[in-house]
Design a protein around this motif. Structure first.
Motif, mmCIF file in Angstrom:
data_model
loop_
_atom_site.group_PDB
_atom_site.id
_atom_site.type_symbol
_atom_site.label_atom_id
_atom_site.label_comp_id
_atom_site.label_asym_id
_atom_site.label_seq_id
_atom_site.Cartn_x
_atom_site.Cartn_y
_atom_site.Cartn_z
ATOM 1 N N PRO A 179 38.511 40.016 31.796
ATOM 2 C CA PRO A 179 39.337 38.813 31.929
ATOM 3 C C PRO A 179 39.522 38.088 30.600
ATOM 4 C CG PRO A 179 37.730 38.935 33.706
ATOM 5 C CD PRO A 179 37.370 40.016 32.735
ATOM 6 N N VAL A 180 40.714 37.565 30.391
ATOM 7 C CA VAL A 180 41.048 36.788 29.191
ATOM 8 C C VAL A 180 41.595 35.436 29.638
ATOM 9 C CG1 VAL A 180 42.438 36.659 27.089
ATOM 10 C CG2 VAL A 180 41.596 38.881 27.891
ATOM 11 N N VAL A 181 41.101 34.368 29.012
ATOM 12 C CA VAL A 181 41.565 33.018 29.318
ATOM 13 C C VAL A 181 42.301 32.468 28.105
ATOM 14 C CG1 VAL A 181 40.897 30.665 29.936
ATOM 15 C CG2 VAL A 181 39.642 32.607 30.899
ATOM 16 N N LEU A 182 43.479 31.903 28.321
ATOM 17 C CA LEU A 182 44.234 31.242 27.257
ATOM 18 C C LEU A 182 44.143 29.738 27.459
ATOM 19 C CD1 LEU A 182 47.484 33.329 26.704
ATOM 20 C CD2 LEU A 182 45.310 33.447 25.517
ATOM 21 N N VAL A 183 43.833 29.029 26.361
ATOM 22 C CA VAL A 183 43.634 27.580 26.402
ATOM 23 C C VAL A 183 44.559 26.929 25.389
ATOM 24 C CG1 VAL A 183 41.979 25.695 26.096
ATOM 25 C CG2 VAL A 183 41.221 27.883 27.080
ATOM 26 N N ARG A 184 45.295 25.929 25.814
ATOM 27 C CA ARG A 184 46.194 25.219 24.913
ATOM 28 C C ARG A 184 45.439 24.235 24.037
ATOM 29 N NH1 ARG A 184 50.724 22.012 27.501
ATOM 30 N NH2 ARG A 184 49.127 21.446 29.000
ATOM 31 N N VAL A 188 40.583 40.071 41.074
ATOM 32 C CA VAL A 188 41.168 38.738 40.940
ATOM 33 C C VAL A 188 40.490 37.780 41.915
ATOM 34 C CG1 VAL A 188 43.302 37.398 41.016
ATOM 35 C CG2 VAL A 188 43.353 39.786 40.269
ATOM 36 N N VAL A 189 40.290 38.224 43.147
ATOM 37 C CA VAL A 189 39.633 37.390 44.156
ATOM 38 C C VAL A 189 38.204 37.077 43.723
ATOM 39 C CG1 VAL A 189 38.909 37.233 46.561
ATOM 40 C CG2 VAL A 189 41.061 38.357 45.989
ATOM 41 N N ALA A 190 37.484 38.094 43.241
ATOM 42 C CA ALA A 190 36.095 37.895 42.823
ATOM 43 C C ALA A 190 36.001 36.878 41.691
ATOM 44 C CB ALA A 190 35.487 39.233 42.392
ATOM 45 N N PHE A 191 36.890 36.998 40.705
ATOM 46 C CA PHE A 191 36.868 36.073 39.575
ATOM 47 C C PHE A 191 37.181 34.649 40.044
ATOM 48 C CE2 PHE A 191 38.542 33.702 36.047
ATOM 49 C CZ PHE A 191 37.760 34.088 34.966
ATOM 50 N N ALA A 192 38.181 34.508 40.900
ATOM 51 C CA ALA A 192 38.596 33.185 41.355
ATOM 52 C C ALA A 192 37.497 32.503 42.163
ATOM 53 C CB ALA A 192 39.872 33.306 42.189
ATOM 54 N N PHE A 193 36.868 33.216 43.078
ATOM 55 C CA PHE A 193 35.791 32.625 43.877
ATOM 56 C C PHE A 193 34.625 32.217 42.988
ATOM 57 C CE2 PHE A 193 37.963 33.879 47.667
ATOM 58 C CZ PHE A 193 37.378 33.174 48.703
ATOM 59 N N ASP A 194 34.275 33.064 42.021
ATOM 60 C CA ASP A 194 33.169 32.743 41.126
ATOM 61 C C ASP A 194 33.498 31.540 40.258
ATOM 62 O OD1 ASP A 194 30.552 33.381 39.929
ATOM 63 O OD2 ASP A 194 31.735 33.864 38.156
ATOM 64 N N ALA A 195 34.729 31.485 39.736
ATOM 65 C CA ALA A 195 35.134 30.373 38.884
ATOM 66 C C ALA A 195 35.102 29.058 39.649
ATOM 67 C CB ALA A 195 36.534 30.616 38.326
ATOM 68 N N ALA A 196 35.531 29.075 40.904
ATOM 69 C CA ALA A 196 35.498 27.856 41.711
ATOM 70 C C ALA A 196 34.063 27.469 42.057
ATOM 71 C CB ALA A 196 36.317 28.052 42.982
ATOM 72 N N ALA A 197 33.235 28.461 42.327
ATOM 73 C CA ALA A 197 31.853 28.184 42.722
ATOM 74 C C ALA A 197 31.066 27.536 41.589
ATOM 75 C CB ALA A 197 31.166 29.465 43.178
ATOM 76 N N VAL A 233 44.408 31.393 37.907
ATOM 77 C CA VAL A 233 43.983 32.788 37.819
ATOM 78 C C VAL A 233 45.088 33.699 38.328
ATOM 79 C CG1 VAL A 233 42.216 34.476 38.480
ATOM 80 C CG2 VAL A 233 41.602 32.047 38.247
ATOM 81 N N VAL A 234 45.464 34.687 37.520
ATOM 82 C CA VAL A 234 46.456 35.678 37.928
ATOM 83 C C VAL A 234 45.933 37.067 37.580
ATOM 84 C CG1 VAL A 234 48.431 34.137 37.686
ATOM 85 C CG2 VAL A 234 47.696 35.506 35.730
ATOM 86 N N GLY A 235 46.516 38.071 38.196
ATOM 87 C CA GLY A 235 46.113 39.440 37.926
ATOM 88 C C GLY A 235 47.099 40.158 37.029
ATOM 89 N N ARG A 236 46.608 41.247 36.465
ATOM 90 C CA ARG A 236 47.465 42.131 35.658
ATOM 91 C C ARG A 236 47.043 43.560 35.946
ATOM 92 N NH1 ARG A 236 46.744 45.269 31.400
ATOM 93 N NH2 ARG A 236 44.682 44.445 30.890
ATOM 94 N N ARG A 237 47.994 44.375 36.334
ATOM 95 C CA ARG A 237 47.671 45.771 36.609
ATOM 96 C C ARG A 237 47.319 46.479 35.311
ATOM 97 N NH1 ARG A 237 51.993 48.829 40.063
ATOM 98 N NH2 ARG A 237 50.280 50.335 40.091
ATOM 99 N N PHE A 238 46.149 47.129 35.328
ATOM 100 C CA PHE A 238 45.682 47.830 34.134
ATOM 101 C C PHE A 238 46.055 49.295 34.260
ATOM 102 C CE2 PHE A 238 42.482 50.201 31.702
ATOM 103 C CZ PHE A 238 42.661 49.610 30.459
ATOM 104 N N ARG A 239 46.945 49.727 33.361
ATOM 105 C CA ARG A 239 47.414 51.112 33.417
ATOM 106 C C ARG A 239 47.367 51.736 32.027
ATOM 107 N NH1 ARG A 239 52.971 49.686 36.408
ATOM 108 N NH2 ARG A 239 52.712 47.917 34.999
ATOM 109 N N VAL A 255 43.674 35.700 32.990
ATOM 110 C CA VAL A 255 44.373 36.920 33.391
ATOM 111 C C VAL A 255 43.317 37.986 33.632
ATOM 112 C CG1 VAL A 255 46.084 38.650 32.772
ATOM 113 C CG2 VAL A 255 46.367 36.286 31.995
ATOM 114 N N VAL A 256 43.272 38.488 34.867
ATOM 115 C CA VAL A 256 42.227 39.428 35.284
ATOM 116 C C VAL A 256 42.847 40.804 35.495
ATOM 117 C CG1 VAL A 256 40.440 39.912 36.992
ATOM 118 C CG2 VAL A 256 41.012 37.530 36.433
ATOM 119 N N PRO A 257 42.427 41.815 34.714
ATOM 120 C CA PRO A 257 42.991 43.156 34.891
ATOM 121 C C PRO A 257 42.437 43.824 36.150
ATOM 122 C CG PRO A 257 41.285 43.202 33.216
ATOM 123 C CD PRO A 257 41.442 41.754 33.605
#
Length: 287
Positions: free
Chosen positions: A127-132, A162-171, A252-258, A283-285
């Protein structure tokens, strides 16, 4: 050994904001913070020993500021002489997540992401986070914290990371988690003559809600104390997510890793969100 939270810095205000956000995240997750400065050196830059002094000075000054503002967070620094995108993608591999700065334009314009940030987001396997710049004050907490994490899900593809990252981030934030599934209404020519087939639209919406609930059910059971809001809405995903980001601490959004000989790229939703969301974006691959 715990994976570190890694922040890429380059001496800019944007990267320092990212480092402060990363330090706050390291504190929340009880992980060390690693500051990485990657650069490609050119022969013309050899004068006056700058090759040895400039990266070290940027790293030491950033580390000193982070340590003064975030006592208790272990901080390490690393200078890498390599192409920035390549070096940061490699650094992300052994990180819990990678945090990068992005030039903020403010208002509805959101991010003006540079080629390095976009290149890393499109290639990273973590996962990569962009911060302004300006989104994080020196103390590291988000301005006007809303205590809400928003995640967009594409149920047509594997979205578990994506779901795992989002739940953990909220928790870890003790925040409300808002899950948005945007679906496209049938084209007009699919409707019965004389107008929209309301019954068909209602059926589709009900099916989308049921699928979303089924996807999230095991995660709700894993995080029973977490407040979760589920939304299945008709429309364009990026528009709904950008609007929701105005009231979020993190989007949190996903990105297909190919892996493809044609190279890597961001999906349309992730690309739009990165350019227009007003809050930090993760962005979670996923496959």
């Amino acid at each position: 050994m715990a994976r570190p939270i890694t922040a890429g810095i380059n001496g800019s205000a944007e990267s320092l904001a990212a480092a402060h956000w990363a330090a706050g995240e390291a504190h929340l997750r009880d992980r060390p913070l690693r500051l990485v400065y990657a650069w490609e050196w050119l022969p013309s830059q050899e004068e006056a020993g700058a090759r040895q002094t400039w990266p070290g000075r940027v790293l030491s000054e950033a580390a000193a500021e982070i340590e003064s503002r975030h006592p208790g967070v272990p901080v390490t620094v690393e200078g890498i002489e390599n192409l920035p995108v390549k070096a940061l993608v490699a650094a992300a591999l052994d990180s819990e997540l990678l945090v990068l700065g992005s030039r903020g334009l403010g208002g509805v314009h959101g991010f003006l992401t540079g080629s390095v940030a976009l290149g890393v987001v499109a290639r990273a396997e973590r996962p990569v986070v962009l911060v302004r710049a300006g989104a994080v004050p020196p103390g590291g907490a988000a301005r006007d914290a809303r205590h809400e994490v928003v995640a967009g899900l594409d149920l047509d593809h594997h979205c578990e990371p994506v779901v795992a990252f989002a739940f953990d981030a909220a928790a870890v934030r003790t925040a409300t988690l808002r899950i948005i599934r945007a679906w496209h209404a049938p084209a007009l020519y699919d409707y019965a003559a004389g107008g929209v087939d309301a019954e068909s639209a209602d059926t589709t919406e009900q099916q989308e809600r049921q699928e979303l609930s089924a996807t999230l059910r095991p995660w709700r059971e894993k995080y029973p104390r977490l407040t979760v809001r589920e939304e299945a809405v008709a429309g364009t995903p990026a528009e709904h997510l950008v609007a929701a980001g105005r009231d979020a601490d993190l989007l949190v959004v996903g990105r297909r890793f190919r892996r493809s000989p044609m190279g890597t790229r961001l999906g349309a939703v992730a690309h739009a969100v990165l350019h227009h969301a007003p809050c930090p974006v993760a962005v979670v691959p996923h496959e």
